[in-house]
Write a protein that holds these residues in place. Structure first.
Motif, PDB file in Angstrom:
ATOM      1  N   UNK A  38      17.817 -82.253  18.191  1.00 21.06           N
ATOM      2  CA  UNK A  38      17.472 -82.342  16.662  1.00 21.06           C
ATOM      3  C   UNK A  38      18.000 -83.645  16.696  1.00 21.06           C
ATOM      4  N   UNK A  39      17.390 -84.682  15.869  1.00 19.59           N
ATOM      5  CA  UNK A  39      17.850 -85.851  15.308  1.00 19.59           C
ATOM      6  C   UNK A  39      18.222 -85.452  13.701  1.00 19.59           C
ATOM      7  N   UNK A  40      19.413 -85.358  13.421  1.00 18.85           N
ATOM      8  CA  UNK A  40      20.002 -85.294  12.249  1.00 18.85           C
ATOM      9  C   UNK A  40      20.970 -86.137  11.474  1.00 18.85           C
ATOM     10  N   UNK A  41      21.243 -87.021  12.274  1.00 20.45           N
ATOM     11  CA  UNK A  41      22.114 -87.995  12.026  1.00 20.45           C
ATOM     12  C   UNK A  41      21.317 -89.557  11.969  1.00 20.45           C
ATOM     13  N   UNK A  42      21.440 -90.271  10.767  1.00 22.75           N
ATOM     14  CA  UNK A  42      20.394 -91.408  10.524  1.00 22.75           C
ATOM     15  C   UNK A  42      21.444 -92.767  10.103  1.00 22.75           C
ATOM     16  N   UNK A  43      20.529 -93.662  10.143  1.00 19.82           N
ATOM     17  CA  UNK A  43      20.645 -95.031   9.500  1.00 19.82           C
ATOM     18  C   UNK A  43      19.225 -95.489   8.945  1.00 19.82           C
TER      19      UNK A  43
END
Length: 345
Positions: A310-315
């Motif tokens: 899961x990609x749940x952290x962003x910029x």
């Protein structure tokens, strides 16, 4: 067996198509597609595999539906999977700003022991960051708050963190700060204006409503009875619908902050949702670009807990800025991988 395979393949494609609805349909109206969106990369991969097998078998009629699903998924695939691109480095004399974000999980290792001050100091000294965005980090009121260790490691003396809340932004040159919290010290939004070599930037540090996936996964583990697992799974579904609606409202609030900002915006943090979600679609206004899509490679998985991939952290970066690099770091204690972003003008 042939009919069973055809049925299974079309069922997978249909489920993937259902998950594609998540980015368009508000969870206030209908939230179940949001759950399928979590599994979308795997579902699309299985749909592609099914299409390839049917193509090899020359089953032309059975290609139509999976091909249509994959075609409709292309805009989402470009968000889920970053393609490697050749990027020209900025001129040597160009100013840059480095920003790091990461959910710290209270600096607690998997064995539930606390990180030492030396571990924290050494980790943050290696980030070489100008601005630090933290979620689930102890405030000053806690005896073991790690604040001095992070300040010593980064060299950043100024901190924006409201008393008894768990979101903090560290930077030198803070010229304005505002915070928004609702019913929880865990989840909120910090707006911090920072004077940098690129001028004043508005840094938005966000921790959106959590699904508590780790707790739920423990509840449906094999150590519990079947009845308990089913009960927990039912609670998980009901809770996910509620938290999805909360994140949608938070995303709309963030979008307003971005659109009203007089300064270039860098938005980062733990969003607790995937790029195929309604939340992501709502936040990604024309003013913002996803830094991982611009400069990352692959899925960009940031959550290492019970549901991997899961990609749940962003910029998210203002389009007036250029993304120089975007990378994932390894955390010694958290189930989230920190992100390190470098931008220029």
């Amino acid at each position: 067996m042939r009919k069973l395979f055809l049925l299974a393949g079309n069922l997978v494609a249909l489920t993937a198509a259902f998950g594609l609805l998540a980015r368009y349909v508000s969870p206030e109206v209908f939230w179940p597609p949001a759950i399928i969106a979590l599994l979308l990369p795997g579902l699309l991969l299985l749909t592609l595999l099914f299409l390839c097998i049917q193509l090899a078998r020359k089953r032309w009629a059975s290609l139509i539906f999976p091909a249509l699903v994959l075609l409709l998924s292309w805009p989402v695939v470009n968000r889920l999977l970053a393609w490697p691109t050749q990027r020209d480095p900025p001129p040597l004399d160009s100013p840059t700003v480095t920003v790091v974000t990461g959910n710290q999980r209270m600096f607690r290792h998997d064995d539930r022991t606390d990180a030492t001050l030396e571990e924290v100091r050494n980790f943050f000294s290696g980030t070489n960051t100008d601005i630090l965005l933290l979620q689930e980090t102890w405030p000053r009121q806690r005896n073991k708050n790690y604040i001095s260790a992070m300040q010593e490691g980064t060299g950043l003396e100024e901190r924006h963190q409201r008393d008894k809340t768990l979101i903090a932004t560290y930077a030198d040159g803070i010229v304005g700060q505002t915070e928004y919290f609702q019913d929880s010290e865990y989840h909120g939004i910090l707006l911090t204006d920072v004077q940098t070599e690129l001028g004043t930037l508005r840094i938005i540090n966000s921790h959106l409503q959590s699904n508590r996936i780790s707790d739920m996964a423990e509840g449906i583990s094999g150590e519990n009875s079947l009845s308990n697992q089913l009960t927990t799974f039912g609670r998980m579904l009901a809770g996910y619908g509620r938290t999805t609606r909360q994140r949608a409202a938070q995303a709309q609030q963030i979008r307003r902050f971005v659109e009203e900002s007089p300064y270039p915006v860098i938005l980062g943090g733990d969003f607790n949702d995937v790029p195929s979600s309604y939340m992501y679609n709502e936040i990604l206004s024309p003013r913002l670009q996803d830094a991982w899509v611009q400069a990352g490679t692959g899925l960009g998985t940031t959550f290492t807990g019970p549901l991997p991939g899961l990609r749940i952290d962003y910029f998210m970066v203002d389009t007036s800025l250029s993304v120089v690099s975007m990378e994932r770091l390894s955390s010694p204690w958290s189930d989230h991988r920190p992100l390190r972003l470098v931008v220029t003008q």
